[in-house]
Design a protein around this motif. Structure first.
Motif, PDB file in Angstrom:
ATOM      1  N   THR A 232       2.137   0.316   6.187  1.00  0.00           N
ATOM      2  CA  THR A 232       1.973  -0.100   4.788  1.00  0.00           C
ATOM      3  C   THR A 232       3.200  -0.847   4.271  1.00  0.00           C
ATOM      4  OG1 THR A 232       2.759   2.068   4.027  1.00  0.00           O
ATOM      5  CG2 THR A 232       0.375   1.764   4.222  1.00  0.00           C
ATOM      6  N   GLY A 233       4.061  -1.272   5.179  1.00  0.00           N
ATOM      7  CA  GLY A 233       5.230  -2.049   4.790  1.00  0.00           C
ATOM      8  C   GLY A 233       5.403  -3.228   5.713  1.00  0.00           C
ATOM      9  N   ARG A 234       5.863  -4.328   5.163  1.00  0.00           N
ATOM     10  CA  ARG A 234       6.065  -5.540   5.955  1.00  0.00           C
ATOM     11  C   ARG A 234       7.199  -5.328   6.943  1.00  0.00           C
ATOM     12  NH1 ARG A 234       7.652 -11.516   3.515  1.00  0.00           N
ATOM     13  NH2 ARG A 234       7.196 -12.736   5.399  1.00  0.00           N
ATOM     14  N   GLN A 235       6.945  -5.676   8.208  1.00  0.00           N
ATOM     15  CA  GLN A 235       7.952  -5.524   9.245  1.00  0.00           C
ATOM     16  C   GLN A 235       8.838  -6.766   9.280  1.00  0.00           C
ATOM     17  OE1 GLN A 235       8.251  -2.540  11.219  1.00  0.00           O
ATOM     18  NE2 GLN A 235       6.935  -2.005   9.494  1.00  0.00           N
ATOM     19  N   ASN A 236      10.108  -6.586   8.988  1.00  0.00           N
ATOM     20  CA  ASN A 236      11.070  -7.686   8.991  1.00  0.00           C
ATOM     21  C   ASN A 236      12.275  -7.249   9.804  1.00  0.00           C
ATOM     22  OD1 ASN A 236      12.615  -9.925   8.535  1.00  0.00           O
ATOM     23  ND2 ASN A 236      12.622  -9.763   6.298  1.00  0.00           N
ATOM     24  N   PRO A 237      12.281  -7.560  11.115  1.00  0.00           N
ATOM     25  CA  PRO A 237      13.347  -7.047  11.981  1.00  0.00           C
ATOM     26  C   PRO A 237      14.740  -7.534  11.600  1.00  0.00           C
ATOM     27  CG  PRO A 237      12.056  -8.725  13.104  1.00  0.00           C
ATOM     28  CD  PRO A 237      11.333  -8.417  11.835  1.00  0.00           C
ATOM     29  N   ARG A 238      14.821  -8.707  10.958  1.00  0.00           N
ATOM     30  CA  ARG A 238      16.134  -9.234  10.573  1.00  0.00           C
ATOM     31  C   ARG A 238      16.111  -9.667   9.105  1.00  0.00           C
ATOM     32  NH1 ARG A 238      18.054 -12.932  15.786  1.00  0.00           N
ATOM     33  NH2 ARG A 238      18.061 -11.222  17.315  1.00  0.00           N
ATOM     34  N   PRO A 239      16.102  -8.697   8.196  1.00  0.00           N
ATOM     35  CA  PRO A 239      16.064  -9.051   6.773  1.00  0.00           C
ATOM     36  C   PRO A 239      17.338  -9.786   6.370  1.00  0.00           C
ATOM     37  CG  PRO A 239      16.554  -6.725   7.048  1.00  0.00           C
ATOM     38  CD  PRO A 239      16.206  -7.246   8.404  1.00  0.00           C
ATOM     39  N   SER A 308       4.818  -9.461   1.313  1.00  0.00           N
ATOM     40  CA  SER A 308       5.556  -8.413   0.624  1.00  0.00           C
ATOM     41  C   SER A 308       4.652  -7.703  -0.384  1.00  0.00           C
ATOM     42  CB  SER A 308       6.767  -9.009  -0.105  1.00  0.00           C
ATOM     43  OG  SER A 308       7.321  -8.072  -1.000  1.00  0.00           O
ATOM     44  N   ILE A 309       4.430  -6.417  -0.174  1.00  0.00           N
ATOM     45  CA  ILE A 309       3.613  -5.646  -1.114  1.00  0.00           C
ATOM     46  C   ILE A 309       4.324  -5.525  -2.455  1.00  0.00           C
ATOM     47  CG2 ILE A 309       2.725  -3.325  -1.571  1.00  0.00           C
ATOM     48  CD1 ILE A 309       1.765  -3.157   1.232  1.00  0.00           C
ATOM     49  N   GLU A 310       5.657  -5.502  -2.428  1.00  0.00           N
ATOM     50  CA  GLU A 310       6.403  -5.412  -3.679  1.00  0.00           C
ATOM     51  C   GLU A 310       6.103  -6.608  -4.587  1.00  0.00           C
ATOM     52  OE1 GLU A 310       7.616  -5.119  -0.694  1.00  0.00           O
ATOM     53  OE2 GLU A 310       8.529  -3.123  -0.527  1.00  0.00           O
ATOM     54  N   ARG A 311       6.001  -7.790  -4.003  1.00  0.00           N
ATOM     55  CA  ARG A 311       5.711  -8.981  -4.812  1.00  0.00           C
ATOM     56  C   ARG A 311       4.290  -8.943  -5.355  1.00  0.00           C
ATOM     57  NH1 ARG A 311       8.616 -14.024  -1.514  1.00  0.00           N
ATOM     58  NH2 ARG A 311      10.755 -13.203  -1.674  1.00  0.00           N
ATOM     59  N   GLY A 338      12.165  -3.354  -9.550  1.00  0.00           N
ATOM     60  CA  GLY A 338      11.602  -2.004  -9.558  1.00  0.00           C
ATOM     61  C   GLY A 338      10.174  -1.938  -9.081  1.00  0.00           C
ATOM     62  N   ALA A 339       9.604  -3.093  -8.693  1.00  0.00           N
ATOM     63  CA  ALA A 339       8.196  -3.136  -8.300  1.00  0.00           C
ATOM     64  C   ALA A 339       7.910  -2.313  -7.051  1.00  0.00           C
ATOM     65  CB  ALA A 339       7.757  -4.586  -8.081  1.00  0.00           C
ATOM     66  N   ALA A 354      -6.432  -6.528  -3.866  1.00  0.00           N
ATOM     67  CA  ALA A 354      -5.535  -7.509  -3.263  1.00  0.00           C
ATOM     68  C   ALA A 354      -5.000  -6.999  -1.921  1.00  0.00           C
ATOM     69  CB  ALA A 354      -4.381  -7.821  -4.215  1.00  0.00           C
ATOM     70  N   LEU A 355      -4.678  -5.706  -1.851  1.00  0.00           N
ATOM     71  CA  LEU A 355      -4.185  -5.132  -0.595  1.00  0.00           C
ATOM     72  C   LEU A 355      -5.301  -5.033   0.441  1.00  0.00           C
ATOM     73  CD1 LEU A 355      -1.666  -2.317  -1.594  1.00  0.00           C
ATOM     74  CD2 LEU A 355      -1.320  -4.777  -1.314  1.00  0.00           C
ATOM     75  N   ILE A 356      -6.502  -4.683   0.004  1.00  0.00           N
ATOM     76  CA  ILE A 356      -7.641  -4.633   0.924  1.00  0.00           C
ATOM     77  C   ILE A 356      -7.884  -6.014   1.522  1.00  0.00           C
ATOM     78  CG2 ILE A 356     -10.156  -4.353   1.044  1.00  0.00           C
ATOM     79  CD1 ILE A 356      -9.836  -2.104  -1.062  1.00  0.00           C
ATOM     80  N   ASP A 357      -7.840  -7.034   0.671  1.00  0.00           N
ATOM     81  CA  ASP A 357      -8.043  -8.406   1.151  1.00  0.00           C
ATOM     82  C   ASP A 357      -6.941  -8.813   2.119  1.00  0.00           C
ATOM     83  OD1 ASP A 357      -9.397 -11.086   0.923  1.00  0.00           O
ATOM     84  OD2 ASP A 357      -7.417 -11.636   0.156  1.00  0.00           O
ATOM     85  N   LEU A 358      -5.693  -8.413   1.838  1.00  0.00           N
ATOM     86  CA  LEU A 358      -4.583  -8.731   2.731  1.00  0.00           C
ATOM     87  C   LEU A 358      -4.763  -8.051   4.086  1.00  0.00           C
ATOM     88  CD1 LEU A 358      -1.799 -10.006   3.234  1.00  0.00           C
ATOM     89  CD2 LEU A 358      -0.765  -7.950   2.214  1.00  0.00           C
ATOM     90  N   GLY A 359      -5.125  -6.758   4.071  1.00  0.00           N
ATOM     91  CA  GLY A 359      -5.358  -6.049   5.327  1.00  0.00           C
ATOM     92  C   GLY A 359      -6.490  -6.649   6.121  1.00  0.00           C
ATOM     93  N   TYR A 360      -7.531  -7.060   5.420  1.00  0.00           N
ATOM     94  CA  TYR A 360      -8.695  -7.690   6.066  1.00  0.00           C
ATOM     95  C   TYR A 360      -8.289  -9.002   6.735  1.00  0.00           C
ATOM     96  CZ  TYR A 360     -13.414  -9.726   6.421  1.00  0.00           C
ATOM     97  OH  TYR A 360     -14.576 -10.303   6.869  1.00  0.00           O
ATOM     98  N   ARG A 361      -7.555  -9.855   5.997  1.00  0.00           N
ATOM     99  CA  ARG A 361      -7.155 -11.153   6.539  1.00  0.00           C
ATOM    100  C   ARG A 361      -6.135 -11.004   7.667  1.00  0.00           C
ATOM    101  NH1 ARG A 361      -4.355 -13.704   3.169  1.00  0.00           N
ATOM    102  NH2 ARG A 361      -4.392 -12.356   1.307  1.00  0.00           N
ATOM    103  N   ASP A 362      -5.197 -10.056   7.526  1.00  0.00           N
ATOM    104  CA  ASP A 362      -4.207  -9.840   8.588  1.00  0.00           C
ATOM    105  C   ASP A 362      -4.873  -9.425   9.895  1.00  0.00           C
ATOM    106  OD1 ASP A 362      -2.132 -10.472   6.913  1.00  0.00           O
ATOM    107  OD2 ASP A 362      -1.479  -8.409   6.560  1.00  0.00           O
ATOM    108  N   THR A 363      -5.911  -8.609   9.790  1.00  0.00           N
ATOM    109  CA  THR A 363      -6.599  -8.129  10.990  1.00  0.00           C
ATOM    110  C   THR A 363      -7.449  -9.227  11.620  1.00  0.00           C
ATOM    111  OG1 THR A 363      -6.678  -5.936   9.976  1.00  0.00           O
ATOM    112  CG2 THR A 363      -8.040  -6.278  11.917  1.00  0.00           C
ATOM    113  N   LEU A 364      -8.155  -9.988  10.796  1.00  0.00           N
ATOM    114  CA  LEU A 364      -8.958 -11.096  11.335  1.00  0.00           C
ATOM    115  C   LEU A 364      -8.060 -12.150  11.993  1.00  0.00           C
ATOM    116  CD1 LEU A 364     -11.753 -11.717   8.664  1.00  0.00           C
ATOM    117  CD2 LEU A 364     -11.850 -10.371  10.778  1.00  0.00           C
TER     118      LEU A 364
END
Length: 383
Positions: A232-239, A308-311, A338-339, A354-364
């Motif tokens: 449930t968090g964006r993976q960013n190995p080198r933030p 970014s889910i925060e955005r 603080g988001a 919005a999160l459901i749509d993001l998860g759907y598109r990421d998987t497709l």
């Protein structure tokens, strides 16, 4: 012991962020042809992921229908279905905290928010008595929900499964066979400070992501040898390193703490599992057997947010009820910095969609990987 290869589903925590998981399983269901057959032999959930795990286990006799039921809830959810947002309820909990700080209230405040509505939602939507018949019918091998014991400090996975599953005990984590119910799900999803702890048997339990040093391990203990993990968090190995001249708000610090609880341990555990897999590729099977090596290769497919889910939360935070916005504004959670904290409490339909749509598109976007994962010949575990 049952030695047949098994596919596990691991659903992590994150409050309202768990809506992302529903978009992922929606896409999986479609990619597999909206079939009734449950593709996951083992289902494990923690925190808000425990709610989704329980729902899928209850509906293991018809996977596609179970996904549709989850969508119905998450696409239409509102904060007042999870915690009290009315003025009286908010003032009562707020007064308890203020009284405790000023020594006017002698008893410890239970939590910042009252999640009684969530209990009603779970009890009306989830029929836990259906889990065991699904296991007996072979529709599901095991389901586990993890909670954290406040007295013992143990990460306990309560599970239901076949008779050949053995309870386990490792450093700071253990498995306990017990019929699942609403209390266990509420305990697992009790965000620290925000939601009240729940007593299960002899101990009070809170959010399962706390002190869960190996979030993938319950699925492996329950028999999975390949795991589908939804983060449930964006993976960013080198933030990128950023410069900040302003002192962090209380909401920013709280969001940082929640991220360390819900996101960091999964990344570390996943990295550890991948390292073991690479090591095993260099070891001949006969050498492993002769040396008594008990490690086994685990196929993994990990899906996590591409944005970014925060955005996303920052764009939807004003959809929260006025009372919740008032509380969040007081600690700086209504602005962009603080988001992060707000995203855990944003149980509102537009944000969750919005999160459901993001998860759907990421998987497709990874459809070929997903289909290969479910169609691939399953590996044989080391003897």
């Amino acid at each position: 012991m049952n030695t047949a290869s098994k596919t596990g589903l691991v659903l992590t925590g994150g409050g309202a962020r768990a809506a992302y998981q529903v978009g992922v399983v929606k896409a999986v269901s479609e990619l597999l042809g909206d079939r009734a057959e449950n593709p996951f032999d083992v289902i494990c959930g923690t925190s808000a992921g425990a709610v989704n795990a329980a729902a899928l286990a209850i509906n293991a006799d018809h996977f596609a229908a179970g996904v549709r039921k989850l969508l119905e809830v998450w696409e239409n959810i509102h904060a007042d279905q999870v915690y009290r947002t009315d003025l009286v309820g908010t003032l009562r909990t707020g007064a308890r905290w203020l009284g405790a700080l000023t020594l006017l209230y002698r008893n410890n405040p239970v939590s910042l928010l009252d999640n009684t509505p969530l209990r009603r939602l779970l009890e009306s939507r989830l029929d836990f008595s259906r889990i065991q018949p699904n296991i007996d019918a072979g529709k599901l091998y095991a389901v586990g929900i993890t909670a954290s014991g406040y007295a013992s400090g143990q990460s306990v996975t309560f599970y239901q499964g076949g008779p050949d599953i053995e309870a386990w005990a490792r450093t700071q984590r253990t498995g306990a066979a017990r019929p699942l119910d609403a209390d266990i799900v509420l305990a697992s999803s009790a965000l620290p400070f925000l939601f009240p702890a729940v007593k299960v048997h002899r101990e009070y339990f809170g959010d399962g992501s706390m002190r869960q040093i190996a979030p993938i391990s319950p699925a492996l203990h329950l028999g999975a040898d390949r795991v589908f993990i939804i983060g449930t968090g964006r993976q960013n190995p080198r933030p990128p390193r950023v410069r900040s001249n302003s002192y962090p708000s209380l909401a920013q610090i709280a969001g940082h703490a929640l991220n360390s609880i819900f996101l960091d341990t999964l990344s570390v555990d996943l990295e550890r599992l991948q390292r073991i897999n690479r090591t095993l590729r260099c070891v001949k099977p006969e050498c492993a057997r002769e040396s008594g090596l008990t490690l086994r290769h685990i196929d993994v497919l990990f899906i996590s947010p591409s944005q970014s889910i925060e955005r996303i939360a920052a764009r939807h935070v004003r959809a929260l009820p006025a009372t919740t916005r008032f509380l969040l504004r007081a600690i700086g959670a209504m602005n962009r910095n603080g988001a992060n904290l707000a995203s855990y409490l944003l149980f509102e339909a537009d944000f969750c969609r919005a999160l459901i749509d993001l998860g759907y598109r990421d998987t497709l976007a990874r459809a070929a990987e997903v289909q290969t994962f479910f169609k691939a010949e399953r590996p044989v575990a080391l003897a």
